[in-house]
Design an enzyme around this catalytic site. Sequence first.
Site, PDB file in Angstrom:
ATOM      1  N   ASP A 214     -44.622 -30.792  -1.659  1.00 39.34           N
ATOM      2  CA  ASP A 214     -44.977 -31.632  -0.689  1.00 39.34           C
ATOM      3  C   ASP A 214     -44.135 -32.151   0.394  1.00 39.34           C
ATOM      4  O   ASP A 214     -43.098 -32.273  -0.017  1.00 39.34           O
ATOM      5  CB  ASP A 214     -45.690 -33.148  -1.623  1.00 39.34           C
ATOM      6  CG  ASP A 214     -46.263 -34.066  -0.499  1.00 39.34           C
ATOM      7  OD1 ASP A 214     -47.350 -33.680   0.084  1.00 39.34           O
ATOM      8  OD2 ASP A 214     -45.658 -35.093  -0.190  1.00 39.34           O
ATOM      9  N   GLU A 256     -45.412 -27.048   1.558  1.00 36.18           N
ATOM     10  CA  GLU A 256     -46.462 -27.435   2.463  1.00 36.18           C
ATOM     11  C   GLU A 256     -45.649 -27.909   3.672  1.00 36.18           C
ATOM     12  O   GLU A 256     -44.909 -28.776   3.587  1.00 36.18           O
ATOM     13  CB  GLU A 256     -47.016 -29.125   1.850  1.00 36.18           C
ATOM     14  CG  GLU A 256     -48.125 -29.468   2.799  1.00 36.18           C
ATOM     15  CD  GLU A 256     -47.964 -31.069   3.118  1.00 36.18           C
ATOM     16  OE1 GLU A 256     -48.865 -31.392   3.491  1.00 36.18           O
ATOM     17  OE2 GLU A 256     -47.088 -31.703   2.667  1.00 36.18           O
TER      18      GLU A 256
HETATM   19  C1  GLC Z   1     -48.460 -34.643   2.208  1.00 33.59           C
HETATM   20  C2  GLC Z   1     -49.986 -35.137   1.533  1.00 33.59           C
HETATM   21  C3  GLC Z   1     -50.600 -36.318   2.235  1.00 33.59           C
HETATM   22  C4  GLC Z   1     -49.543 -37.443   1.853  1.00 33.59           C
HETATM   23  C5  GLC Z   1     -48.279 -37.210   2.502  1.00 33.59           C
HETATM   24  C6  GLC Z   1     -47.011 -38.277   2.258  1.00 33.59           C
HETATM   25  O1  GLC Z   1     -48.565 -34.519   3.580  1.00 33.59           O
HETATM   26  O2  GLC Z   1     -50.797 -33.920   1.733  1.00 33.59           O
HETATM   27  O3  GLC Z   1     -51.772 -36.548   1.523  1.00 33.59           O
HETATM   28  O4  GLC Z   1     -50.163 -38.484   2.668  1.00 33.59           O
HETATM   29  O5  GLC Z   1     -47.762 -35.796   2.176  1.00 33.59           O
HETATM   30  O6  GLC Z   1     -46.832 -38.022   0.881  1.00 33.59           O
END
Ligand code: GLC
Length: 580
Positions: A214, A256
């Site tokens: 993430d 991500e």
């Molecule tokens: C990522 C997740 C999102 C979250 C963010 C902060 O972008 O997909 O849902 O709010 O991280 O943790």
Amino acid sequence: MPRTPPGGRERPPAAADWYKDAVIYEVPVRAFRDSNGDGIGDFLGLIEKLDYLVDLGVTALWLLPFFPSPGRDDGYDTADYTGVHPDFGTLDDVRAFLAEAHRRGIRVIGELVLNHTSDQHPWFQRARHAPPGSPWREYYVWSDTPDLYADARIIFTDTETSNWAWDPVAGAYYWHRFFSHQPDLNFENPRVREEMLAIVDHWLDLGLDGLRLDAVPYLYEEDGTSCENLGATHAFLRELRRHVDERYGDRLLLAEANQWPEDAVAYFGAGRGDECHMAFHFPLMPRLFMALRMEDRFPIVDILEQTPPIPETAQWAIFLRNHDELTLEMVTDEERDYMYRAYASDPAARINVGIRRRLAPLVGTRGRLELLYGLLLSLPGTPVLYYGDEIGMGDNYFLADRNGVRTPMQWGPDRNAGFSEASGERLYLPLITDPVYHFEAVNVAVQEADPGSLLWWMKRAIGLRRRHPSLARGTFAVVPTPNRHVIAYRREHRSETILVVANLSRYAQWCELDLAGDAGRGVAELFSGETFPWITDAPYGLTLGPHSFLWLRLETIAARTGGQAVVGPARRPARRARRR
Ligand code: GLC
Ligand code: CA
């Protein structure tokens, strides 16, 4: 102390690239099925629904965070990295779920929220009380002034005005790229890096097949930079990859990184393939929606041309929607204005830099849904589907944050859509009840009973994708055609060639493709198995209905007599989708 990896110190054989053939399904545990009637989905409920997922044809699940958390960012605010939130079950439930998934040949990808914790995490509570400069304090990023790292953008523009927040207990500012209750961890601190590797071991030892990393671009900070994609961040990812390969071999790391293609490819370990196996292709996603609305292939072709080649072992993860807003960060200002006008004329549907809507309400018609899925399942990359979108679930953008796209899965027309036996008021979020997408009409049971439903169409499309490896692993080349409403491309893997031709327009279109290099080959349409005219030196002409697409397999030349190709009848797909 690092443990001796199973199998000794030597590197295991190259990681098996199962993720290239995968069809991934993104699912929040709390949204899928509530087994104990408390109104919240849980692991035992997810086990009940595994057969549905097998039947749908997906091969891997990506679970959203299920760890103990105050739940102010849907679990991305971690309070304990190795536990399970009691709402969702126990560690034993997770073990049972993994065993049941694996027994059915389904892999499971979890979340590794590297960048930040909740402010309720014991690490943060300890840090704010620890003396400045001590290793405990240095788990997070502190400053006496909020002026440092001023070039870093703000991500949650609707809620935050600064990436710094004042902590009265510590008497200092702490750094946060997301909500102010999510302090960023300090990756300069070797203890933080060790903690992360231990967390990775905890979940991979338990049997997870992969981890989504993430918010991975933001691990390190450096003044005078955007604090994204820094060299130190990539160095840590190489260390993480080495660690995972040495100990576990075939586990997946999925980045991500909401970045432009040239920055995103760096997460594969540019040229070397020594960082993540997969990364989401964020810039492609909004351009699929743009091309649909503009009825023009340009946005898709343009972004794929701008996408650098990726290492042999790497694979893009491609998607239409997910649990977040449809992000419009990786488009130009003009494109963003266009997307807002086209897809979110109601300002309430907008959040941060994006649109908080589900796929079906965004595009409206069945034809457009099938067209987008036809592209998603045939463009280069592993498709990631979002739960509920396979039945065309609706949304409710009047719910807070991005909760409007996170409502309970709709299993049937009865009480609580078959999601839970709790009283309706107890559900973690209300069901969708607007007239068009009401759960009584849009649900799995109704669509199972109707062979013409979107759900059945999805099963057939996913099945075809899985039976034709060139759609997963093939090379990609655009096939030129003068008609800009039409996008055509070929995917080739070993002896298989598939030609995809899609009409982005709402009207029927005629197109001519230059396929002279394939003269003599037969053509078979994949959904029907029907034979099309074979290819000659002349332009290959096709008529396409509104928003329709074709997946065409080019047959090998069976025989040639006097310059004329003789092609045997196209084989039917090995197994047609089962009808009940
Ligand atoms: C990522 C997740 C999102 C979250 C963010 C902060 O972008 O997909 O849902 O709010 O991280 O943790
Ligand atoms: Ca429950």
